[in-house]
Design an enzyme around this catalytic site. Sequence first.
Site, PDB file in Angstrom:
ATOM      1  N   SER A  19       0.851  -1.185   0.000  1.00 16.07           N
ATOM      2  CA  SER A  19       0.000   0.000   0.000  1.00 16.07           C
ATOM      3  C   SER A  19       0.886   1.233   0.000  1.00 16.07           C
ATOM      4  O   SER A  19       1.619   1.488   0.951  1.00 16.07           O
ATOM      5  CB  SER A  19      -0.892  -0.004   1.249  1.00 16.07           C
ATOM      6  OG  SER A  19      -1.324   1.313   1.502  1.00 16.07           O
ATOM      7  N   HIS A  44      -1.201  -1.188  -4.268  1.00 14.21           N
ATOM      8  CA  HIS A  44      -2.487  -0.816  -3.688  1.00 14.21           C
ATOM      9  C   HIS A  44      -2.503   0.700  -3.469  1.00 14.21           C
ATOM     10  O   HIS A  44      -1.621   1.247  -2.812  1.00 14.21           O
ATOM     11  CB  HIS A  44      -2.640  -1.576  -2.353  1.00 14.21           C
ATOM     12  CG  HIS A  44      -3.905  -1.340  -1.628  1.00 14.21           C
ATOM     13  ND1 HIS A  44      -5.059  -2.049  -1.890  1.00 14.21           N
ATOM     14  CD2 HIS A  44      -4.216  -0.491  -0.626  1.00 14.21           C
ATOM     15  CE1 HIS A  44      -6.018  -1.648  -1.076  1.00 14.21           C
ATOM     16  NE2 HIS A  44      -5.534  -0.686  -0.295  1.00 14.21           N
ATOM     17  N   ASP A  46      -4.514   3.841  -1.954  1.00 16.79           N
ATOM     18  CA  ASP A  46      -5.581   4.211  -1.015  1.00 16.79           C
ATOM     19  C   ASP A  46      -6.093   5.610  -1.308  1.00 16.79           C
ATOM     20  O   ASP A  46      -5.377   6.592  -1.156  1.00 16.79           O
ATOM     21  CB  ASP A  46      -5.048   4.139   0.418  1.00 16.79           C
ATOM     22  CG  ASP A  46      -4.905   2.706   0.882  1.00 16.79           C
ATOM     23  OD1 ASP A  46      -5.908   1.971   0.810  1.00 16.79           O
ATOM     24  OD2 ASP A  46      -3.795   2.328   1.304  1.00 16.79           O
ATOM     25  N   MET A  48      -8.770   8.485  -0.388  1.00 11.09           N
ATOM     26  CA  MET A  48      -9.638   8.921   0.719  1.00 11.09           C
ATOM     27  C   MET A  48     -10.111  10.350   0.470  1.00 11.09           C
ATOM     28  O   MET A  48      -9.365  11.168  -0.068  1.00 11.09           O
ATOM     29  CB  MET A  48      -8.864   8.867   2.039  1.00 11.09           C
ATOM     30  CG  MET A  48      -8.191   7.535   2.311  1.00 11.09           C
ATOM     31  SD  MET A  48      -7.478   7.479   3.957  1.00 11.09           S
ATOM     32  CE  MET A  48      -6.524   5.941   3.852  1.00 11.09           C
ATOM     33  N   HIS A  77      -8.255   1.500  -4.012  1.00 10.95           N
ATOM     34  CA  HIS A  77      -9.179   1.245  -2.904  1.00 10.95           C
ATOM     35  C   HIS A  77      -9.847   2.575  -2.572  1.00 10.95           C
ATOM     36  O   HIS A  77      -9.239   3.440  -1.948  1.00 10.95           O
ATOM     37  CB  HIS A  77      -8.362   0.693  -1.721  1.00 10.95           C
ATOM     38  CG  HIS A  77      -9.155   0.462  -0.480  1.00 10.95           C
ATOM     39  ND1 HIS A  77      -8.565   0.191   0.743  1.00 10.95           N
ATOM     40  CD2 HIS A  77     -10.499   0.433  -0.241  1.00 10.95           C
ATOM     41  CE1 HIS A  77      -9.495   0.011   1.660  1.00 10.95           C
ATOM     42  NE2 HIS A  77     -10.675   0.160   1.087  1.00 10.95           N
ATOM     43  N   MET A  79     -11.965   4.801  -0.614  1.00 13.82           N
ATOM     44  CA  MET A  79     -12.645   5.051   0.660  1.00 13.82           C
ATOM     45  C   MET A  79     -13.271   6.431   0.545  1.00 13.82           C
ATOM     46  O   MET A  79     -12.864   7.398   1.193  1.00 13.82           O
ATOM     47  CB  MET A  79     -11.622   4.974   1.804  1.00 13.82           C
ATOM     48  CG  MET A  79     -11.151   3.545   2.045  1.00 13.82           C
ATOM     49  SD  MET A  79      -9.579   3.456   2.917  1.00 13.82           S
ATOM     50  CE  MET A  79      -8.462   3.604   1.532  1.00 13.82           C
ATOM     51  N   MET A 148     -11.474  -5.271   5.621  1.00 12.34           N
ATOM     52  CA  MET A 148     -10.672  -4.312   6.383  1.00 12.34           C
ATOM     53  C   MET A 148     -10.441  -4.864   7.792  1.00 12.34           C
ATOM     54  O   MET A 148     -11.386  -5.199   8.496  1.00 12.34           O
ATOM     55  CB  MET A 148     -11.405  -2.965   6.512  1.00 12.34           C
ATOM     56  CG  MET A 148     -11.487  -2.131   5.263  1.00 12.34           C
ATOM     57  SD  MET A 148      -9.910  -1.604   4.539  1.00 12.34           S
ATOM     58  CE  MET A 148      -9.025  -0.882   5.906  1.00 12.34           C
ATOM     59  N   GLY A 153      -8.781   4.579   6.993  1.00 12.79           N
ATOM     60  CA  GLY A 153      -8.459   6.004   7.172  1.00 12.79           C
ATOM     61  C   GLY A 153      -6.982   6.277   7.345  1.00 12.79           C
ATOM     62  O   GLY A 153      -6.483   7.291   6.882  1.00 12.79           O
ATOM     63  N   PHE A 154      -6.284   5.368   8.007  1.00 14.34           N
ATOM     64  CA  PHE A 154      -4.879   5.620   8.306  1.00 14.34           C
ATOM     65  C   PHE A 154      -4.064   4.339   8.235  1.00 14.34           C
ATOM     66  O   PHE A 154      -4.563   3.263   8.564  1.00 14.34           O
ATOM     67  CB  PHE A 154      -4.735   6.225   9.714  1.00 14.34           C
ATOM     68  CG  PHE A 154      -5.462   7.535   9.848  1.00 14.34           C
ATOM     69  CD1 PHE A 154      -4.855   8.729   9.474  1.00 14.34           C
ATOM     70  CD2 PHE A 154      -6.768   7.567  10.306  1.00 14.34           C
ATOM     71  CE1 PHE A 154      -5.537   9.934   9.556  1.00 14.34           C
ATOM     72  CE2 PHE A 154      -7.465   8.763  10.400  1.00 14.34           C
ATOM     73  CZ  PHE A 154      -6.852   9.955  10.026  1.00 14.34           C
ATOM     74  N   GLY A 156      -0.617   2.129   9.498  1.00 12.15           N
ATOM     75  CA  GLY A 156       0.094   1.941  10.756  1.00 12.15           C
ATOM     76  C   GLY A 156      -0.758   1.598  11.968  1.00 12.15           C
ATOM     77  O   GLY A 156      -0.315   1.766  13.104  1.00 12.15           O
ATOM     78  N   ASP A 186      -6.742  -6.047   4.572  1.00 13.10           N
ATOM     79  CA  ASP A 186      -6.092  -4.737   4.525  1.00 13.10           C
ATOM     80  C   ASP A 186      -6.104  -4.094   5.907  1.00 13.10           C
ATOM     81  O   ASP A 186      -7.167  -3.814   6.455  1.00 13.10           O
ATOM     82  CB  ASP A 186      -6.867  -3.856   3.523  1.00 13.10           C
ATOM     83  CG  ASP A 186      -6.184  -2.527   3.256  1.00 13.10           C
ATOM     84  OD1 ASP A 186      -5.080  -2.291   3.762  1.00 13.10           O
ATOM     85  OD2 ASP A 186      -6.786  -1.723   2.507  1.00 13.10           O
ATOM     86  N   GLY A 187      -4.888  -3.863   6.441  1.00 15.62           N
ATOM     87  CA  GLY A 187      -4.764  -3.130   7.697  1.00 15.62           C
ATOM     88  C   GLY A 187      -4.072  -3.927   8.783  1.00 15.62           C
ATOM     89  O   GLY A 187      -4.496  -5.026   9.130  1.00 15.62           O
ATOM     90  N   GLY A 188      -2.962  -3.383   9.259  1.00 17.19           N
ATOM     91  CA  GLY A 188      -2.266  -4.007  10.389  1.00 17.19           C
ATOM     92  C   GLY A 188      -1.588  -5.326  10.056  1.00 17.19           C
ATOM     93  O   GLY A 188      -1.318  -6.136  10.942  1.00 17.19           O
TER      94      GLY A 188
HETATM   95  C1  DX5 Z   1      -6.158   2.028   5.554  1.00 18.70           C
HETATM   96  C2  DX5 Z   1      -5.754   1.583   4.177  1.00 18.70           C
HETATM   97  C3  DX5 Z   1      -4.681   0.565   4.154  1.00 18.70           C
HETATM   98  C4  DX5 Z   1      -3.422   0.965   4.839  1.00 18.70           C
HETATM   99  C5  DX5 Z   1      -2.714  -0.283   5.292  1.00 18.70           C
HETATM  100  O1  DX5 Z   1      -7.340   2.730   5.511  1.00 18.70           O
HETATM  101  O2  DX5 Z   1      -6.848   1.066   3.467  1.00 18.70           O
HETATM  102  O3  DX5 Z   1      -4.412   0.138   2.826  1.00 18.70           O
HETATM  103  O4  DX5 Z   1      -2.562   1.720   4.040  1.00 18.70           O
HETATM  104  O5  DX5 Z   1      -1.606   0.139   5.967  1.00 18.70           O
HETATM  105  P1  DX5 Z   1      -0.958  -0.666   7.182  1.00 18.70           P
HETATM  106  O6  DX5 Z   1      -0.362  -1.887   6.606  1.00 18.70           O
HETATM  107  O7  DX5 Z   1       0.065   0.310   7.661  1.00 18.70           O
HETATM  108  O8  DX5 Z   1      -2.034  -0.939   8.175  1.00 18.70           O
HETATM  109 ZN    ZN Z   2      -6.380   0.095   1.459  1.00 14.86          ZN
END
Ligand code: DX5
Ligand code: ZN
Length: 238
Positions: A19, A44, A46, A48, A77, A79, A148, A153-154, A156, A186-188
């Site tokens: 991402s 990927h 993102d 937003m 993606h 959002m 998700m 949104g963010f 990390g 996706d995420g963490g």
């Molecule tokens: C969050 C995004 C993710 C994000 C994943 O809203 O959709 O794609 O960048 O990032 P990490 O791997 O840092 O959680």
């Molecule tokens: Zn994403």
Amino acid sequence: MNTDKQEGLDNYQVQIAPSLLSADFTCLKDDIRQVEAAGCRILHLDVMDGHFVPNITIGPVIARAIRRVTDLYLGAHLMIEEPARYLQAFADSGVDEITIHQEIEADFVEVIKEIKSLGLRAGVSIRPKTEVSVIKPALRYLDLILIMSVEPGFGGQQFIPGSEEKIRTARSLVDRENSDIIIAVDGGITIETAPAAARAGATELIAGNVIFEGDIIKNIEALRESVADPGYPPPKSF
Ligand code: DX5
Ligand code: ZN
């Protein structure tokens, strides 16, 4: 061309999709070259809008700039609250796949159909609190289901425990239909959380922070290594 690219994604059982949200935006091209050198096939993006999620990131202008410097498969993606308004712009930017959120106010199935009519692959994403079953009406049009595992949104953030259960539900839904829809998470995602996500049936691991902090190639290799043997029978699509 898009389909060929996805069909080529077969060297590894589980695909790592970096991402770019966590990349260095002052030298995106350099970071993309590292991702390519590590053997990834998917990027990927993102998107937003500061409305569907509290953050604002990139749009079609950046997607187009990225398209000019790489042949990687680009998954956007979205959002954003009104994806239908921007589908043509993203299609024109050269992305291969557009994923929207089920939770938008408009009928998400209609938007998915529009994505397909533009000749792109289509995905639907659900927030952590949304039940997997809500995507059923779109199943026959989908190429990707994106679970998700953090609140969108963010980058990390920490993987929300229990997300594996949603991946498992999505996997059984897809396998029951004998479908080759890709299941992404996706995420963490880290080397600690990736194995459980892969075991639950995710075949695309989207990761930002863990890849772009430090040595990109080494980070991707470590992540790939962590899921080399997820202990899950390869899904029918492989
Ligand atoms: C969050 C995004 C993710 C994000 C994943 O809203 O959709 O794609 O960048 O990032 P990490 O791997 O840092 O959680
Ligand atoms: Zn994403």
